[in-house]
Every structure is written in C-alpha cells, then in structure tokens.
Scaffold this active site. Structure first.
Site: not given
Ligand code: UGA
Length: 449
Positions: A36, A251, A261, A264
C-alpha cells in the site's frame, strides 16, 4: 492443499478488499505480500493492527503472520516473484460520476518486471472495458502478464465469511490458462465458479450491485406507500420474500443505502451507460429514491416536534451499517448536516465509527445513554445490536420527550409504545394518536363528536 499448490500472491491495496483477500489467501496456505502507499496503514499492519474494524480480520492476520508481508515498497513485492498480482485499489467516482481509475493505472505503471509469467487479477470494481485497456497498457510496457477479472462480492462486516463462503466466484479471462489458474486458487472453497469473458465478469459485478440497490429502493418506496396506507412493510417484505422467485434478501426498508460501494457503483454504471449512449432510466430512479429516503427522517421529526430549531436530537449509530466503522456515504452524514442546518443540537453516538472529522458541530458521546439524556428524540440510524434494548424505562425517563424514530425497524413497535415512547419506524403503521402527548391541541380545533 499440498505444498506444491501454495502460491505466492502480490496484492496492491490494503483496503477492505485487499486485506481480506490477503488474509484469506494466507489462511488457505498461500504466501502473500500486500503493498500500500499509505505509511500509517503499513505501520499499523506491521504492528498487528488492521487499520479498520472488520470481524475476525485481526485474528486472521495474527494467525497467518508468517505468511503475510506488508510493504510500501513495490520492489519487495517483486522480489517475492508472485504468480498472481491482485489489484485491490479503490475506484472512487470522479466529478463526472465515472469510476476514477487513476489508482489502477498507477499500479499498471508501477508494476515491476517479473521473472516468468504472472497474472494480473482485477478485484477492484471497474467499468466494462477496463480489462481490455489494461491489457493494452501492459503489453505497451512489454510485460508478460495475463489478465483476469475476478470481481469481489464481499460485504463489510462479514467480509471474511463472504470470502470463505462465496455464493459464487466470477473469473473472466482473455486466456483460458490464466482463468484456470485463478479459478484453481478458489477451488478449496468448493463453491460455483463462473468462468466467462472479461467484459461479462466486469458487468456481473456492476449488475449485481445495481440489482441489490434496486431491491432496497423498491422496498423503501413500498415502505413509503405503506406509511400512507396503513400497511406494515416488515410484514409486506416477509410475505413478498417468501416467494421463491423473489427471495427474502435486501428487502429491509430503512434510511437508504450508503457505504463505499453502492453509491459509487450506481453512479459508475449510470455513467458507463450514458457514455455508451444509453439512458439507464431505472437506475437513475433507484439513486433518486435513495437520496430522498435519507431525508425522510427529518419530516418524521417535524411531525412530532414541529419546528426543529433549538431541539436536541440523538443520532444513534453513524456507520453506514452495523458491524463496520465505515462512514463513507453513510445516511448519518446527510441526517446530521440536515439537522444542524435546521438549528438542532445533534448528539451523536456510534460504538466504533469516529465521525468527528466529518460531522462538525455535533456533540459526540461515548455511550448512547449520554446521547439521549435530555433529548427531544432518539433516531436509530444504524442497526447496532446494543440498541435493541433502547426502549427501557431509564431511557424514557432521561429524555425530554420519549420519542424514538427507528430508521432501521430494529425495535418492536408494540413493545416500544407499551414502554411509554412515541414510536415511528420506516413503513410501519402510525396512529395519529401516536404523536407525543405534550403536543398541544390548537385552541380552535373542532371538538370530536
Ligand atoms: C455491498 C454488496 O453487498 C457486496 O456484495 C459488494 O461486494 C460490495 O457492496 C462492494 O461492491 O464492494 P457493502 O456495501 O459492504 O456490500 O454492504 P451491504 O451489506 O450490501 O449494505 C449496503 C447498504 O445497503 C447499507 O447501507 C445497508 O444498510 C443497506 N441495506 C442493505 C438496506 O438498507 N436494506 C437491506 O435490505 C440491505
């Protein structure tokens, strides 16, 4: 795995993806060198501390200390003669919304000449077509490197689990032998491996994230209609999600998606389509719904408290989701700045995320009990498990007004109301009588008959 199958892997980028990938490959027996450019990160890692909060990561790094090297020096990575070089640098949005690939290009420029054939493995999320451009860049530099797109699907907070138990591994290659070599690294995980061309692999990642965001914005809009019609989105999601064609995941209605992620990647896909002459209408709506969703809590507070000027609001949870210290694009940041602009005294609490550099003008509390003391409302912004017992008598008695706005539908509305709080979730029925008891009736209000 016999020793002959233990590989040497170089990784560019000690962020979430790079460190988790490195730690997990080390756990699978490979030798890993992580490079890094941020001295503080490397120093922290050398002293055994991951630079961010991620479950199990510290233990994994410690357990595999002998197989892991952290360095600022690209020469150290080259000297290890890696057979695979994973690119795990970040690709933030430019002002135009496209993915900024400057860090990817820096890696291509810095790549040292290696003895023998190695494969560059792209884990960073990149626009479709990047692989082709990088392959051209590599051949211009005269490097003997194969190229494989191997997007990462891990979610923060459960990243180690996701790496070790992936739903699938995607391997897109120009050359079959390079693809097979990368696929072999994942064979011990015993999960489906999707082998395809590079363009399709790049698109799988963007499409998967866009679909997940679409589900969240969809259920958030259903939640908003539930609020207008008296239905309960938690029950609706349960009933919808049991349909095997739809499934129960993503959901959960709430304050909108954030993180490093989704925001962006949604912009990057929208711009990728636009740059190719296509207006991705559905994705534009998904993004707009999310922007509005983050602000709906303000309206809920106003419904209960009237003007917010001079009121005190506790924001409980600041990280973009539970289980992480990550504040990138967190809904809490939008909420805090809207509340501060309304003249609210904001008290903020999070068990791990430190937002002092991002939210100016709020008071930060070490315990949520301190944040809610004397407050006019408590807003659950992140679904931290410790907030499950928020609705207890000592909290009710310590607040100026016992109002809970549950931005994650974490609590049971009946229990919270029975404990003497006014309560509003997201997309859950609200009785007009549920506004706070001290809201005065206007003098000229018609008398009930
Ligand atoms: C997300 C994807 O889930 C991963 O598969 C992917 O690899 C990653 O982005 C990436 O592109 O690097 P992450 O951002 O760590 O992962 O978190 P998530 O658990 O997916 O949640 C994303 C957002 O959606 C959070 O703000 C969470 O609170 C929200 N969310 C998630 C909801 O509001 N409702 C849901 O039912 C699920």
């Amino acid at each position: 795995m016999p020793d002959s199958e233990h590989r040497t892997i170089g990784i560019f980028g000690a962020g979430w993806v790079g460190l988790v990938t490195g730690a997990c490959f080390a756990e699978l027996g490979h030798r890993v060198v992580v490079r890094d450019v941020v001295p503080g990160k490397i120093a922290a890692l050398e002293s055994g501390k991951p630079p961010f909060h991620e479950a199990e990561l510290a233990e994994l790094l410690e357990r595999n200390r002998q197989r892991l090297t952290f360095t600022l020096d690209v020469g150290v990575l080259a000297a290890a003669a890696p057979e695979f070089i994973f690119v795990c640098v970040d690709t933030p949005p430019t002002y135009a919304g496209d993915a900024d690939l400057s860090r990817v290009w820096t890696v291509v420029e810095e790549l040292p000449r290696l003895d023998g054939h190695a494969t560059l493995v792209m884990k960073s999320t990149v626009p479709v077509g990047t692989g082709e451009k990088v392959r051209d860049g590599l051949s211009t530099r005269g490097l003997d490197l194969g190229y494989v797109s191997n997007p990462e699907f891990l979610a923060e907070g459960r990243a180690i689990h996701d790496f070790m138990h992936p739903d699938r591994v995607v391997v897109g290659a120009f050359d079959d032998a390079d693809g097979a070599a990368v696929a072999a690294l994942y064979e011990p995980l015993d999960q489906p491996i999707v082998r395809c061309d590079v363009h399709s692999a790049e698109m799988i990642k963007l499409a998967a994230n866009a679909f997940l965001m679409t589900r969240i914005s969809f259920i958030n809009e259903i939640a908003n209609v539930c609020e207008a019609t008296g239905a309960d989105v938690v029950k609706v999601a349960e009933g919808v999600g049991l349909d095997h064609r739809l499934g129960p995941h993503f959901l959960r209605a709430g304050v909108g998606w954030g993180g490093s992620c989704f925001p962006k990647d949604s912009l990057a896909l929208k711009q990728l389509a636009a740059n190719s002459g296509y207006h991705f209408q559905l994705l534009s709506a998904v993004i707009e719904v999310n922007d509005l969703q983050k602000r709906r809590v303000i309206g809920k507070l106003q419904r209960h408290l009237g003007s917010l000027r001079g009121k005190t609001v506790a924001l409980l949870g600041l990280a973009f989701k539970a289980g992480t210290s990550d504040l990138r694009e967190a809904p809490s940041l939008v909420l805090a700045s809207r509340l501060l602009a309304e003249g609210v005294e904001v008290r903020a609490w999070d068990p791990v995320a430190d937002a002092r550099q991002l939210i100016h003008g709020a008071t930060f509390c070490d315990a949520y009990e301190d944040a809610v003391r004397g407050a006019d409302a408590a807003v659950i912004v992140t679904e931290w498990p410790e907030l499950r017992d928020l609705a207890k008598p000592e909290i009710r008695d310590s607040m100026r007004r016992p109002l809970i706005i549950d931005g994650r539908n974490l609590l049971d509305p009946d229990d919270v109301r029975a404990a003497g709080f006014a309560y509003e979730g997201i997309g859950r029925p609200t009785s007009p009588l549920d506004v706070l008891p001290e809201t005065p009736e206007p003098a000229d209000a018609p008398k009930p008959v």
